[in-house]
Every structure is written in structure tokens, then in C-alpha cells.
Design an enzyme around this catalytic site. Structure first.
Site, PDB file in Angstrom:
ATOM      1  N   GLU A 197       0.837  -1.221   0.000  1.00 14.30           N
ATOM      2  CA  GLU A 197       0.000   0.000   0.000  1.00 14.30           C
ATOM      3  C   GLU A 197       0.865   1.261   0.000  1.00 14.30           C
ATOM      4  O   GLU A 197       0.728   2.144   0.843  1.00 14.30           O
ATOM      5  CB  GLU A 197      -0.957  -0.012   1.190  1.00 14.30           C
ATOM      6  CG  GLU A 197      -1.997  -1.114   1.082  1.00 14.30           C
ATOM      7  CD  GLU A 197      -3.133  -1.006   2.092  1.00 14.30           C
ATOM      8  OE1 GLU A 197      -2.930  -0.421   3.157  1.00 14.30           O
ATOM      9  OE2 GLU A 197      -4.223  -1.525   1.797  1.00 14.30           O
ATOM     10  N   GLU A 384      -5.622  -8.273  -1.146  1.00 10.36           N
ATOM     11  CA  GLU A 384      -6.310  -8.081   0.135  1.00 10.36           C
ATOM     12  C   GLU A 384      -7.751  -7.739  -0.169  1.00 10.36           C
ATOM     13  O   GLU A 384      -8.008  -6.898  -1.045  1.00 10.36           O
ATOM     14  CB  GLU A 384      -5.725  -6.909   0.948  1.00 10.36           C
ATOM     15  CG  GLU A 384      -4.399  -7.178   1.590  1.00 10.36           C
ATOM     16  CD  GLU A 384      -3.925  -6.028   2.465  1.00 10.36           C
ATOM     17  OE1 GLU A 384      -4.767  -5.303   3.038  1.00 10.36           O
ATOM     18  OE2 GLU A 384      -2.704  -5.858   2.562  1.00 10.36           O
TER      19      GLU A 384
HETATM   20  C1  BGP Z   1      -4.480  -2.724   4.843  1.00 15.92           C
HETATM   21  C2  BGP Z   1      -3.175  -3.275   5.308  1.00 15.92           C
HETATM   22  C3  BGP Z   1      -3.233  -4.469   6.148  1.00 15.92           C
HETATM   23  C4  BGP Z   1      -4.516  -4.659   6.922  1.00 15.92           C
HETATM   24  C5  BGP Z   1      -5.764  -4.175   6.246  1.00 15.92           C
HETATM   25  C6  BGP Z   1      -6.980  -4.109   7.115  1.00 15.92           C
HETATM   26  O1  BGP Z   1      -4.381  -1.344   4.839  1.00 15.92           O
HETATM   27  O2  BGP Z   1      -2.313  -3.594   4.225  1.00 15.92           O
HETATM   28  O3  BGP Z   1      -2.061  -4.544   6.901  1.00 15.92           O
HETATM   29  O4  BGP Z   1      -4.434  -4.607   8.240  1.00 15.92           O
HETATM   30  O5  BGP Z   1      -5.579  -2.938   5.649  1.00 15.92           O
HETATM   31  O6  BGP Z   1      -6.925  -2.970   7.934  1.00 15.92           O
HETATM   32  P1  BGP Z   1      -7.231  -3.002   9.460  1.00 15.92           P
HETATM   33  O7  BGP Z   1      -6.257  -3.973  10.037  1.00 15.92           O
HETATM   34  O8  BGP Z   1      -7.008  -1.623   9.938  1.00 15.92           O
HETATM   35  O9  BGP Z   1      -8.631  -3.463   9.605  1.00 15.92           O
END
Ligand code: BGP
Length: 486
Positions: A197, A384
Site C-alpha cells: 500500500e 487483500e
Molecule cells: C491494509 C493493510 C493491512 C490490513 C488491512 C486491514 O491497509 O495492508 O495490513 O491490516 O488494511 O486494515 P485493518 O487492520 O485496519 O482493519
């Protein structure tokens, strides 16, 4: 069949959110190790000791006071210290992924497990052995590792002494780390992502931050672009089989109204938030609109001739991205606000929102896939996608997470439509196939997994793993190569 025969189904994680063992096996600390837990309304805090020995806190947008040092404080809880203890449970976890039929597992390498401060000449062998064992375990079940080299994870020493990525010295240090990964794991890993990201550095910043913050953020990004390009080149030299991608936080932006000002504003949002990073990494040069973005905040970048050559020679082989939600944006001041995954915008009346306020928008995934594929025409991976939700464990231990199944069902159906429309999609890795520590809030109760982990926000729990209903559903999806979504 819309999905390729060898489509890569699986799940995605990050070292600092699952591994634990933060001070084991010679690992050095990272920023997440001095970051406390938070909630949707209470931000995570970064802890330090000031020059007079007093403890203190900052949030991610604040700077460490002069003379202070990051520190682990006795009365704080640091959820990433133990993660979900993948460090000791990886065999059991990989066996569960194999049971679901995973073809791919996305994970990251903790930089400070290989180079505890980032400055060492030689890597920490114990760290290398740990990752080798994990990759071998995956290969035992024919699961391809998909490895993120940097997932928000710089050694703390570099954060504190060099001021992190705004400092060009990070480029060489990262390249050394990446070279070690490509060399040591050659033959075990062929799919790589350089920076997770990467666009978040800009997206995180509210527009009203001072110019200095934007100067640092754009320089930080430039240094990462160069580091990424040089890593891509080296990765190809070490093993021509390597496929190396960028990784963008994918948000589908919509204009909130039909006011032409909003339509234009929305286009600028795409350029700043999404295209800027993808264009540099896929095309190998700065797009023409970059100058406009820098001018907005009086940014003057330090870019060398060699940087421009490196960018050109280190274009990525594939474009990968996370997708959780869309975001509406407007120039109008009276619209109700919304936020999620660190970006801000307005409430979309056509969409529903999760308990953490993230919009639920499967159509946005189709939009993003088609838009991006037509722009870059190179393989795409959704690396993701998922729903963070509260889960209830029933008296008999079962977990009925129909809401999660419904989220995935609709997003996979959207991917299918994009593939039918010509998008070359190679992989789908859901976020957090096993519950893990949330990056944004540090919570455990914001659960994403098909596999439940008995760990709670107060640090209690046995770390025992169990299968949710979605576990059996995803197994069926994989078995049918995305045909059976019922
Ligand atoms: C993205 C990241 C992850 C992950 C996901 C969910 O931004 O790459 O590391 O955690 O989001 O976000 P969160 O954990 O804040 O729910």
C-alpha cells in the site's frame, strides 16, 4: 470457466500482525513494537521516553519530540508483540490453509528479523532460517508463497536515527535487505511485492497538513519508488523467474454529486490517491500531472539522474492491490462524512457500512479491476479483500459468520464479471484468512479470518485455532475454482 485453471486462491497476512516473537531469534524492534492498541474512535499511540526520562505518547501523524527515544513502557499493552504467535504456530496454520485448498499464501518478511537495526552488514541467520522453514512448509502442500518485502515494517533504529524514508540512505539499506531476500529464498519464492500500500503515505495525510508534511511524504514516496525499482532489477537478475509487483491501496473513488466540480475533484482524487504510485511503478516515469500535485504543496523533490534511469529500468511485472471499499468525495461542505482504511470522504446513501465504518461495495471492485487493467494491461492480483467484523463463539465452539461469507460471495462474483470483461486476473488472497492484529486499530476483536484465534484485546487467550463456517465455504469456492459461491 471465467477464472484461469491455475488461478491462485489463498489468503494474505503481514509479519508484524501475525508473527509475534518480537524479541526472539535475534529480531530487532520495529515501530509496531512501540505502538499500543486502539479502537475505531481511540487512535493507537506510539510510546517514547523524553529527554528527561518521562514517558510520553504521540499518534502516527505527530513527530517524536527532540531528544526523545521510542520505548516500550511497562504499563502499556502492545498487541503486535505476540501477534497471533505465528512464529510458533506456523505449521499448524499452514496445515489449516492447506485444508482449505490454498494455492497461495501472502506473507511479509520482517526487515528487523533479518537486519535487527537495518545497519548490519550480514543478515541474522536465525531470521533467514525461520522464513526458509515457513516457505518449505508451504511448498510441502504446494502453496506458492507471495512475499511482501516491506509491509509497514522499517527497523525502529532507522526510524529513529535516520528519520525513516524521507532519508535517501534508506534506499541502499532496503536494497541490501531485498537482495538478501531474493538470494536466500531463491527457488522457494517467485512472487514478490516490494512495498505494501505504497500510496498510503499520501492518502493518510489530511489536506490541511502543512506543506512540510507533504514535502516529506512525497520525498518518502520518491525514495521508495527508487528502492522498489532497484529491487525489481536485482530480483530479475538473481532469478529471471521472479514476478515482482507493486502493491497499491485500492479505493474506488466516486463523485458525491453530479456537480461538474465534483466530477473533476474525483478525477484528481484518482490521480493523487491511486494513479500516481501505479503510474511511476508500472510506466517507469512520473506522469505529467505529478507537477500539479507537487505545486499544490510547494514540494521540491530531490531526484537524481540515476533515479530516473532506475525508475525506467525497474518497472513492475504485475499490479497488485488491496480492495476493501469505495469512497465518495465532494467539494460540497454540507455532506455527511465517512472514513475507512485511513481515507476520508462522504457517506454514500446507496451503500452499507461495517461496524468500523468501511463501505461495503462489491461493484467498486469490478470498477477498479476494469479501470486498472485497461490502464496498465499487465497481470493483476487482488491481494487483500475482507470484512473486519465481531464474531460470536457459540457454546459448542462453532462460529456462524454468514456476514463474512456474504461479503466474499459478492466480491468474488464481481471479480468474475471483470474477468469475463477481459481482465487478466491471476490471484485472490483474502485479508487475514486467520484472525490477526488489526493494522489500523490494533484490535483483535476486528476479526477477518476463516480461522478463529482465541486471543483478545486485553492480551488474554490460549491462541487456540478453530474453523468458522466461512472456512468450509471458502474451501468449496477454491475446490470449484470460484464456480460454487452458494
Ligand atoms: C491494509 C493493510 C493491512 C490490513 C488491512 C486491514 O491497509 O495492508 O495490513 O491490516 O488494511 O486494515 P485493518 O487492520 O485496519 O482493519
Amino acid at each position: 470457466m471465467p477464472f484461469k485453471k491455475d488461478f491462485l486462491w489463498g489468503g494474505a497476512t503481514a509479519a508484524n500482525q501475525i508473527e509475534g516473537g518480537w524479541n526472539l531469534g535475534g529480531r530487532g524492534p520495529a515501530l509496531t513494537d512501540v505502538t499500543t492498541g486502539g479502537t475505531v474512535s481511540e487512535p493507537r499511540k506510539i510510546t517514547y521516553i523524553d529527554k528527561d526520562g518521562n514517558p510520553g505518547f504521540i499518534t502516527r501523524l505527530q513527530k517524536l519530540p527532540e531528544g526523545a527515544h521510542y520505548a516500550v513502557l511497562d504499563d502499556c499493552l502492545y498487541p503486535n508483540h505476540d501477534g497471533i504467535d505465528f512464529y510458533h504456530h506456523y505449521k499448524e496454520d499452514i496445515a489449516l490453509f492447506a485444508e482449505m485448498g490454498f494455492k497461495v499464501f501472502r506473507m511479509s518478511i520482517s526487515w528487523s528479523r533479518l537486519y535487527p537495526t537495518g545497519m548490519e552488514e550480514e543478515p541474522n541467520q536465525e531470521g533467514i532460517e525461520f522464513y526458509r522453514n515457513v516457505f518449505r512448509e508451504l511448498r510441502k502442500y504446494n502453496i506458492e508463497p507471495l512475499v511482501t518485502i516491506w509491509h509497514f515494517d522499517t527497523p525502529l533504529y532507522l526510524e529513529e536515527t535516520l528519520g525513516n524514508w524521507k532519508n535517501r540512505e534508506l534506499i541502499d539499506l532496503f536494497v541490501k535487505f531485498a537482495r538478501t531476500c531474493f538470494t536466500e529464498f531463491r527457488g522457494l519464492v517467485k512472487y514478490w511485492l516490494t512495498f505494501n500500500e505504497i500510496n498510503n503515505t499520501i492518502n493518510f495525510l489530511p489536506d490541511n497538513m502543512p506543506d512540510e508534511a507533504f514535502q516529506e511524504a512525497y520525498q518518502h514516496l520518491h525514495n521508495q519508488f527508487v528502492a522498489s525499482a532497484r529491487a525489481v532489477k536485482i530480483g530479475h537478475e538473481i532469478d529471471p523467474e521472479n514476478m515482482i509487483g507493486c502493491m497499491i491501496c485500492g479505493i474506488t473513488y466516486y463523485p458525491h454529486t453530479e456537480d461538474p466540480k465534483d466530477i473533476l475533484f474525483n478525477r484528481y482524487k484518482w490521480e493523487k490517491g491511486i494513479f500516481y504510485c501505479g503510474d511511476v511503478q508500472c510506466f517507469g516515469y512520473y506522469p505529467t500531472y505529478a507537477q500539479k500535485l507537487w505545486n499544490e504543496h510547494n514540494v521540491k523533490l530531490d531526484i537524481t539522474e540515476q533515479d530516473l534511469i532506475d525508475l525506467k529500468e525497474g518497472c513492475v511485472d504485475m499490479y497488485t492491490f488491496s480492495y476493501y471499499m469505495s469512497m465518495s468525495v465532494t467539494t460540497h461542505k454540507d455532506a455527511a462524512s465517512a472514513s475507512g482504511n485511513m481515507v476520508r470522504g462522504t457517506k454514500n446513501e446507496y451503500l452499507q457500512y461495517s461496524d468500523w465504518g468501511w463501505a461495503y461495495d462489491p461493484d467498486g471492485l469490478q470498477y477498479y479491476l476494469e479501470m486498472i487493467y485497461h490502464r496498465y494491461e499487465r497481470p493483476l492480483m487482488v491481494v487483500e479483500n475482507g470484512l473486519g467484523a465481531f464474531d460470536t463463539v457459540e457454546a459448542d465452539g462453532s462460529i456462524h459468520d454468514e456476514y463474512r461469507i456474504d461479503y466474499f460471495r459478492k466480491h468474488i462474483a464481481s471479480m468474475k464479471k471483470a474477468v469475463e470483461n477481459g481482465v487478466d486476473l491471476w490471484a485472490y488472497t483474502t485479508w487475514g484468512p486467520i484472525d490477526l492484529v488489526s493494522a489500523g486499530t490494533g484490535e483483535m476483536r476486528k476479526r477477518y479470518g476463516f480461522i478463529y484465534v482465541d486471543k483478545h484485546d486485553d492480551g488474554t487467550g490460549t491462541m487456540a485455532r478453530s474453523r468458522k463456517d466461512s472456512f468450509f465455504w471458502y474451501k468449496k469456492v477454491i475446490e470449484s475454482n470460484g464456480e460454487d459461491l452458494d
